[in-house]
Design a protein around this motif. Structure first.
Motif, short mmCIF file in Angstrom:
data_model
loop_
_atom_site.label_atom_id
_atom_site.label_comp_id
_atom_site.label_asym_id
_atom_site.label_seq_id
_atom_site.Cartn_x
_atom_site.Cartn_y
_atom_site.Cartn_z
N LYS A 110 -37.09 -40.59 25.11
CA LYS A 110 -37.73 -41.14 26.28
C LYS A 110 -36.72 -41.57 27.35
O LYS A 110 -37.13 -41.92 28.46
N LYS B 69 -34.30 -40.92 30.18
CA LYS B 69 -34.15 -39.83 31.14
C LYS B 69 -32.71 -39.64 31.60
O LYS B 69 -32.37 -38.62 32.17
N GLN C 76 -30.77 -34.11 23.26
CA GLN C 76 -32.00 -33.49 23.76
C GLN C 76 -32.71 -32.79 22.60
O GLN C 76 -32.06 -32.18 21.74
#
Length: 421
Positions: free
Chosen positions: A294, A296, A419
């Protein structure tokens, strides 16, 4: 058996009565046989010692060739053979270029990735290399250059010679007498490739070539003769410093473009060592309330780590000291402990005053609790969050009137956010 013994005894008796014969004695006094008779004249062979004062006999001439025989290298038995030819003294090749070699010498402008087509050693190494470079340029339209291997002995840099020389020096300059010591090893470097992939494609093309320049060049390893350039390999321009090999950088959100004039490219260097994504780790982090996915931003700060215990093993690595301690490893509850700590940090007044969010990252060996999201490791908010985290103590449980707390331990470096894909 009697006849054999009788013949042996008769031979010994005759030898004993022969004039001038002397029986050779062995240990124990048992006769072994007659002593050798000295030779009055030396044998007509070159490897026998000639007594002083006597001239050695003339060397026999080669045997005359018989009718129908074309081999002229046939000698009589005992003849003195001619001295072997020095392998370094090769006959000059059928074609040697007469043009100046300076236009074909390697410079900084070539490359940065190239193909080492062929290495020449010994007599006429430079002329042979120049001839091959000229043929690759004219016949195959491949940019080729000549480079002296001894300009960089043992892959070490020399002062005054690129890449350690000044930027304005485009190619090495060696004056006599050092010049005579570097021209017996020359390599032909081919290609002006911007990437390694282009160099690999050029190598595939060069390995198929069999230039006419190598037709009369024979190797001491006979299995290499007639193979052409099949031993070519990919390399870099030895005159370029390492930081000039990667002038660009990958255009990604996590790795923005470098400022103009920058030449270091750590992103490209690191891209070849990226570990594959572990599907189990992805499943462990998806769906959690404070998942690191979550976040960014590309970086965050680790403030606490939950992991298992460790100990030094003895001579037998299968036996762990204090096995009862490891029966209840904290790694079993690391997932829940990290999630609970992140939930408490989200309600902490210091964290809320900074306007940051806590995150949790789980892998196979530990669970990390992180704070904040940063665009780069040089973000000034990193140090602000680190200083604030050192003052935070989070309550874990109460037992009567006793309150158990744990202090945060922020890391010295930021954590690169993984990621999922």
């Amino acid at each position: 058996m009697k006849s054999v013994l009788f013949s042996t005894s008769m031979a010994l008796a005759l030898a004993a009565t022969a004039p001038g014969a002397v029986l050779a004695q062995v240990r124990g006094g048992a006769p072994r046989g007659p002593a050798p008779t000295p030779v009055a004249e030396p044998l007509n062979r070159p490897f026998f010692q000639v007594p002083p004062g006597q001239q050695p006999p003339p060397a026999p001439s080669p045997a005359p060739a018989e009718e129908g025989t074309t081999d002229t290298q046939v000698y009589q038995n005992g003849a003195v053979l001619p001295a072997p030819v020095d392998p370094g003294q090769e006959a000059p090749p059928s074609f040697l270029p007469t043009e100046p070699i300076e236009p074909y010498l390697l410079t900084r402008q070539a490359g940065p990735f190239m193909v080492a087509a062929h290495i020449f050693r010994g007599d006429y190494a430079v002329q042979r290399a120049q001839a091959l470079a000229m043929e690759l340029r004219s016949q195959n339209r491949i940019p080729a250059y000549v480079y002296f291997l001894k300009l960089k002995p043992g892959n070490s840099n020399m002062r005054g010679i690129p890449p350690t020389s000044d930027r304005d020096i485009d190619q090495p300059y060696v004056s006599p007498p050092e010049l005579d010591r570097v021209t017996d090893e020359a390599v032909v470097m081919a290609g002006n490739c911007a990437t390694i992939d282009q160099a690999n494609e050029l190598r595939t093309e060069i390995k198929k070539l069999k230039p006419r320049t190598l037709a009369d060049h024979h190797s001491i390893f006979p299995w290499r003769n007639g193979k052409g350039l099949d031993r070519a390999f990919v390399t870099t321009n030895p005159l370029l410093p390492a930081q000039d090999l990667y002038p660009g950088r990958a255009k990604t959100a996590a790795a923005p473009q470098l400022p103009p004039g920058s030449v270091v490219d750590p992103e490209v260097l690191r891209s070849g060592f990226v570990k594959p994504i572990d599907p189990l780790v992805v499943r462990m982090n998806k769906g959690t309330p404070n998942s690191i996915y979550k976040c960014k931003a590309p970086y965050s700060l680790v403030v606490y780590e939950f992991s298992g215990r460790s100990a030094l093993s003895g001579p037998d690595e299968t036996v762990i000291n204090f096995p009862k301690v490891f029966d209840k490893s904290p790694l079993r509850t690391a997932h829940e402990d990290a999630e609970q700590l992140a939930a408490r940090l989200a309600k902490h007044e210091v964290v809320r005053s900074l306007g940051i969010q806590p995150y949790v990252y789980h892998d196979r060996t530990s669970s990390l609790v992180l704070l904040g999201d940063f665009a780069s490791p040089q973000d000034p908010r990193v140090e602000q969050v680190r200083q604030a985290a050192q003052t935070i103590q989070v309550e874990t449980k109460r037992q009567g009137n006793t309150v158990f707390t744990i202090p945060l331990a922020p890391a010295s470096n930021v954590f690169e956010v993984p990621q999922p894909e």
